[in-house]
Design a protein around this motif. Structure first.
Motif, PDB file in Angstrom:
ATOM      1  N   SER A   1       0.760  -1.127  -0.090  1.00 56.86           N
ATOM      2  CA  SER A   1       0.175   0.076   0.266  1.00 56.86           C
ATOM      3  C   SER A   1       0.875   1.362  -0.025  1.00 56.86           C
ATOM      4  O   SER A   1       0.502   2.307  -0.447  1.00 56.86           O
ATOM      5  CB  SER A   1      -0.856   0.071   1.096  1.00 56.86           C
TER       6      SER A   1
ATOM      7  N   CYS B   1      -5.244   3.290  -0.641  1.00 55.53           N
ATOM      8  CA  CYS B   1      -4.608   2.093  -1.291  1.00 55.53           C
ATOM      9  C   CYS B   1      -4.469   1.105  -0.575  1.00 55.53           C
ATOM     10  O   CYS B   1      -4.614  -0.249  -1.017  1.00 55.53           O
ATOM     11  CB  CYS B   1      -3.035   2.477  -1.437  1.00 55.53           C
ATOM     12  N   LEU B   2      -4.584   0.961   1.037  1.00 54.35           N
ATOM     13  CA  LEU B   2      -4.589  -0.074   1.736  1.00 54.35           C
ATOM     14  C   LEU B   2      -5.824  -0.824   1.455  1.00 54.35           C
ATOM     15  O   LEU B   2      -5.994  -2.004   1.513  1.00 54.35           O
ATOM     16  CB  LEU B   2      -4.639   0.644   3.194  1.00 54.35           C
TER      17      LEU B   2
ATOM     18  N   GLN C   1      -2.568  -8.277   5.252  1.00 53.40           N
ATOM     19  CA  GLN C   1      -2.877  -7.080   5.110  1.00 53.40           C
ATOM     20  C   GLN C   1      -4.310  -6.772   6.031  1.00 53.40           C
ATOM     21  O   GLN C   1      -4.334  -5.970   6.420  1.00 53.40           O
ATOM     22  CB  GLN C   1      -3.408  -6.992   3.575  1.00 53.40           C
TER      23      GLN C   1
END
Length: 1007
Positions: free
Chosen positions: A111, A144-145, A169
């Motif tokens: 990310s 983005c994460l 994640q």
């Protein structure tokens, strides 16, 4: 902004759902595939099946930014950069479609790297501040994460090769969220404390305390929410101070609700006399602010702050007033710096004069450091000079005395809070009838005392009001300050000695105010006789003005008593001590001295009381006899012979036995209202006389008269009920309707409505079957006044110059009787045929020809010219008339031609005719086979010798103006008479009628 704080504004629950909208959702039945998918195929704003366009992406970015800015705490960047930040974030999100990589490559990249890659494919933002750049980068990384997290959850993702990375994640996201939750921000700690502080403050101040009341069955405190009464604040002069640092608009002189005192300006100095409700208002403002959670209130009683040492800084506010809660470090400063504070400083008069200057310096420093907060400072009127804080932008207001409606509200709420409803109405009646008691009840403190005394005595005030005044004086002069923790500067006896001399001087002068210099002179002459008082006259008088609660300075150089009743009470006390009773009795003819004489009787010894009462009786006037009767209330010990003589003399006046007696009694003035009895043990005639007297005093003393009349609202006698209905116009329309009219038995009563206020009251009452609208009323207003038109059976319209469409009355579907008098624009009579009318009376309507359509009439009265030459051309020929009245000018054109048509006629009434009846007219009367009653009102046009013999007439009603000769003629023409009524008009000579009608029952009526 700190990264942790910034992260709190971009938590997963906020940004995740918005980011997911950027991507194409999986199709049904999708599974694992052989190869990764390129990013340009996943985004929803590219390809052939677009679900988002560039505008929609911009909206998503705006929502992300807006929700982050509006979240609790400090804004992440200046407000004017919000649009630019949203545009820059949207361009970065759109760059996803231009990246030459697939989803697997993006996940492997991570990310942070993906977030650093996107700005390279999007135009750089121009002119953003450092805070805005930091927020944009943080928002990009968080987006983005969630993008990568979205990829790992797709069914088409290559799960076998990336499952460990996807788990990592997800764990990373959860840990970051947990870290944010476990790291509270300073503003979060403040909010958590305020969630504890505000309910605590509301609970602490949600009660009213009446100091000085220790009666056995009376509570000294009750819930503020139940008992709070909205008082009014006034200002007589709104001069600009020359310094308006906050630009607060000035309010026009007048009254406003006291709790709104801070609404028009943030700084107010509120003045009010002892017991006027200053502290209660402070409590109310604190409680309402705490519950609204708008401003943060600080209640700061100065007498408490001064005792703790130096006046506190903001961080010491809570500790100084004994609050057990410990706020976060710097909380109070942050509240005041943000302008969220409500600083309520109570009791400037309750601290020494030297400390008041220190208090002003403290306030100045506080306001200079924290200028945006609302501040209220309370004080008694004379504690500091006018404009004492004008340079600091303070506006000065004064609490106004309670009005009668507010007193009634206070009494109702007091009894509700004390759970004593059975004592409420008797006390309200006493406050209305007893004028000196009503004058005493002008602030919450005195109202509370009166309520407590009344309940203590099980619904009765003291036998003599002296007890009430003694209790009030003791409370105001000494005990109230002592119980509030304040030392008394002057003893109770010393204050009484000074105050009664000032009062007596005012009583003798016939005034209610005196110059300050005159007052100082009286005090100076008195000081040598009072050993316990030190200081000069100026100092002592100032102490009286400040602390006694009885003396005040309404203007520069002027003093007066807060209540006239205290002046009379103390003046009478001094007159008795000095042996001046003869002086008081010599002024008994002056109504201004009534209360002084009554109070003197209360203070006097038994022998002195007897002397005063004998002198009043010796004047032998109704008013002074009644004054002597009123004095008996205050004469606990009295020669029984004197008491009996007073009661015997007064019994000839009260209760009045005739209407004339009632009118004479009313001339004695409002004093009478206190002495009028209730309906118990009265004859109907006496009950009627009492209501007449009270009605006549209604305009002079409406509250007291209303209290008397409401006792008779359940009386069955028709004359009493008619009197109660007929006096409505002397009182407030709504109040009288609610307290008297709406309780009456309506049988045989007609309610007359003359104003818009009365119309509004009619609409709120139970339905009336008989209504009379007199004066200017639009027909649509009349209809709107009656919420249930089906209930109306009889309606009268009179003296109305407006156009009146009688056809609109067809909404009154049950109307049986209609009268229209003095309405020259009334029209549409014919449409009334739709109603079941049995009776119609008219005088002065536009066109009476529509009468022919009213076929259901059995009674008709007309007093206006009729068109044509025959009654049958205008009157309803198909109607079964049994009663017909023909009045002034009605026969000018027609005479009685055609009268014989109505063969069912039983009663014929002929009024003030303007044309002479002929022999032919009388012959038509003789042709009526069923006629048995004849009503004749004397007219100079009568030629009685033309009257034929009418043997069928059994009843005759005539006016005495016919005279003996005329009545003798009628007696000879009507041999079948069985009853005769002679109506004597004012000024008519009275004579014996019975010999003229030897075979009939004769009655004489006085109109």
């Amino acid at each position: 902004m700190e990264p942790v704080v910034l992260g709190g504004k971009l938590v997963s629950g906020l940004i995740g759902p918005l980011v997911r909208k950027l991507f194409v959702q999986d199709g049904p039945g999708a599974g694992l595939v052989d190869r990764p998918v390129r990013l340009s195929a996943l985004v929803s704003f590219r390809g052939e099946k677009r679900t988002l366009g560039e505008k929609e992406v911009h909206r998503l970015a705006e929502r992300i930014v807006t929700q982050a800015v509006e979240s609790p705490g400090e804004p992440p960047f200046p407000a004017d950069e919000q649009t630019a930040v949203a545009d820059a974030l949207a361009r970065r999100l759109l760059a996803l479609g231009d990246l030459e990589m697939d989803d697997v490559q993006a996940v492997r990249l991570g990310s942070a790297e993906l977030a650093r890659l996107l700005p390279r494919h999007a135009p750089p933002p121009d002119g953003l501040s450092a805070d805005a750049h930091a927020f944009l980068d943080s928002a990009t990384e968080w987006a983005c994460l969630h993008i990568l997290e979205f990829f790992t959850r797709r069914s088409a993702f290559v799960a076998r090769t990336l499952v460990e990375q996807s788990r990592a994640q997800a764990e990373l996201i959860a840990k970051v969220d947990e870290l944010i939750a476990r790291t509270p921000r300073p503003d979060a700690r403040d909010a958590a404390f305020e969630r504890r502080y505000l309910p605590y403050l509301a609970d602490r101040h949600d009660h009213i305390t009446i100091y000085g009341i220790d009666l056995r069955d009376s509570p000294d405190r009750w819930p503020l929410e139940v008992a709070y009464l909205s008082l009014e604040a006034t200002t007589e002069d709104e001069r600009p101070s020359g310094l308006e640092p906050h630009g607060h608009p000035l309010v026009a002189p007048g009254r406003l609700p006291a709790e709104e005192a801070l609404s028009a300006g943030s700084r107010v100095l509120l003045r009010g006399d002892a017991g006027s409700g200053k502290t209660t208002l402070v409590q109310w403002l604190a409680v309402t602010a705490a519950r609204d959670a708008g401003r943060i209130p600080y209640v700061l009683p100065l007498r408490t702050l001064i005792r703790t040492g130096p006046l506190p800084a903001p961080d010491g506010f809570l500790a100084a007033v004994g609050c057990p809660l410990t706020p976060p470090q710097g909380w109070a400063e942050r509240v005041l710096a943000a302008g969220r504070g409500l600083i309520l400083v109570d009791g400037l008069d309750e601290i020494p004069a030297a400390d008041r200057h220190r208090t002003r310096d403290w306030l100045r420093s506080l306001l200079a450091a924290y200028p945006g907060n609302a501040v209220l400072l309370t004080s008694r009127p004379t504690a500091v000079r006018p404009d004492w804080l004008a340079d600091e932008g303070f506006r000065e207001l004064t609490l106004a005395p309670m009005r009668r409606a507010e007193v009634a509200t206070f009494v109702r709420r007091w009894h509700e809070a004390a759970r004593a409803p059975e004592y409420e109405q008797p006390l309200l009646d006493s406050l209305r009838i007893k004028r000196d008691l009503a004058r005493l009840a002008t602030n919450p403190l005195m109202c509370g005392l009166i309520c407590a005394l009344h309940r203590e005595r099980r619904g009765y005030l003291p036998t003599g009001r002296k007890e009430l005044y003694d209790a009030a004086l003791t409370m105001l002069l000494a005990r109230r300050d002592r119980e509030r923790g304040m030392g008394a500067e002057l003893g109770e006896e010393a204050q009484l000695e000074l105050l009664q001399r000032l009062a007596y001087a005012l009583v003798l002068s016939g005034r209610t105010e005196m110059d300050l210099d005159t007052a100082e002179g009286i005090v100076e002459r008195c000081l040598p006789t009072i050993a316990s008082v030190s200081g000069d006259a100026t100092t002592v008088l100032r102490a009286l003005l400040l602390r006694s609660g009885l003396l005040r300075q309404p203007a520069e150089g002027v003093v007066h008593f807060v209540h006239r009743t205290f002046q009379d009470y103390l003046g009478a006390r001094y007159a008795v001590e000095e042996g001046h009773l003869d002086v008081l009795v010599s002024r008994a003819d002056d109504t201004q001295w009534e209360d002084v004489i009554r109070m003197a009787v209360a203070h006097a010894r038994p022998r002195e009381r007897a002397s005063v009462l004998r002198q009043l009786l010796a004047r032998d006037t109704p008013r002074l006899t009644l004054l002597a009767l009123a004095c008996l209330e205050h004469a606990t010990a009295l020669d029984p012979g004197v008491r009996a003589e007073v009661e015997e003399r007064a019994s000839a006046l009260i209760p009045p036995r005739t209407t004339e007696d009632a009118k004479n009694l009313a001339e004695a003035g409002p004093l009478v209202l206190e002495l009028l009895p209730g309906p118990e043990d009265l004859t109907d005639e006496e009950a009627h006389g009492v209501t007449v007297t009270a009605s006549l005093l209604g305009e002079e003393e409406p509250e007291g008269a209303l209290a008397v009349l409401r006792r008779f609202r359940d009386h069955p006698d028709l004359d009493v009920r008619r009197q109660l209905v007929g006096t409505w116009s002397r009182f407030d329309a709504g109040v009288y309707a609610a307290e008297v009219l709406d309780h009456l038995d309506r049988t045989d009563l007609i309610l007359t409505c003359e104003s818009a206020e009365q119309r509004a009251a009619v609409a709120r009452m139970r339905p009336w079957q008989r209504l009379h609208f007199r004066g200017e009323h639009l027909i649509e207003d009349i209809i709107a006044t009656v919420p249930d038109p089906e209930a109306v059976r009889a309606l009268t319209l009179s003296a109305n110059p407006h156009p009146v469409d009688l056809g609109a009355l067809t909404r009154f579907r049950s109307l049986r009787a209609l009268s229209v008098f003095g309405c020259p624009e009334a029209h549409g009579v014919a449409r009334l045929a739709e109603l079941p009318l049995a009776q119609f009376d008219c005088a002065g309507i536009t066109d009476p020809s529509g009468l022919r359509a009213l076929r259901s009439l059995t009674r008709l009265a007309v007093s206006q010219p009729l068109p044509g030459t025959d009654l049958r051309l205008t009157l309803p020929v198909d109607a079964p008339l049994r009663f017909l009245h023909l009045g002034e000018r009605s026969l000018d054109n027609t005479g009685l031609r055609g009268l014989e048509h109505w063969t069912e006629l039983r009663t014929l009434s002929l009024g003030l005719l303007t044309t002479e009846l002929t022999a032919d007219d009388w012959s038509r009367v003789a042709e009526l086979p069923g006629l048995v009653r004849l009503h004749l009102e004397w007219s100079p046009r009568w030629s009685l010798h033309l009257v034929p013999e009418l043997p069928g007439i059994r009843s005759l009603r005539v006016s005495s103006a016919f005279g003996a000769e005329g009545l003798s003629v009628l007696a000879s023409r009507l041999p079948g008479l069985r009853s005769v009524s002679v109506v004597a008009l004012p000024g008519d000579p009275l004579f014996h009628v019975e010999p003229l009608f030897p075979h009939a029952e004769v009655t004489l009526e006085q109109r």
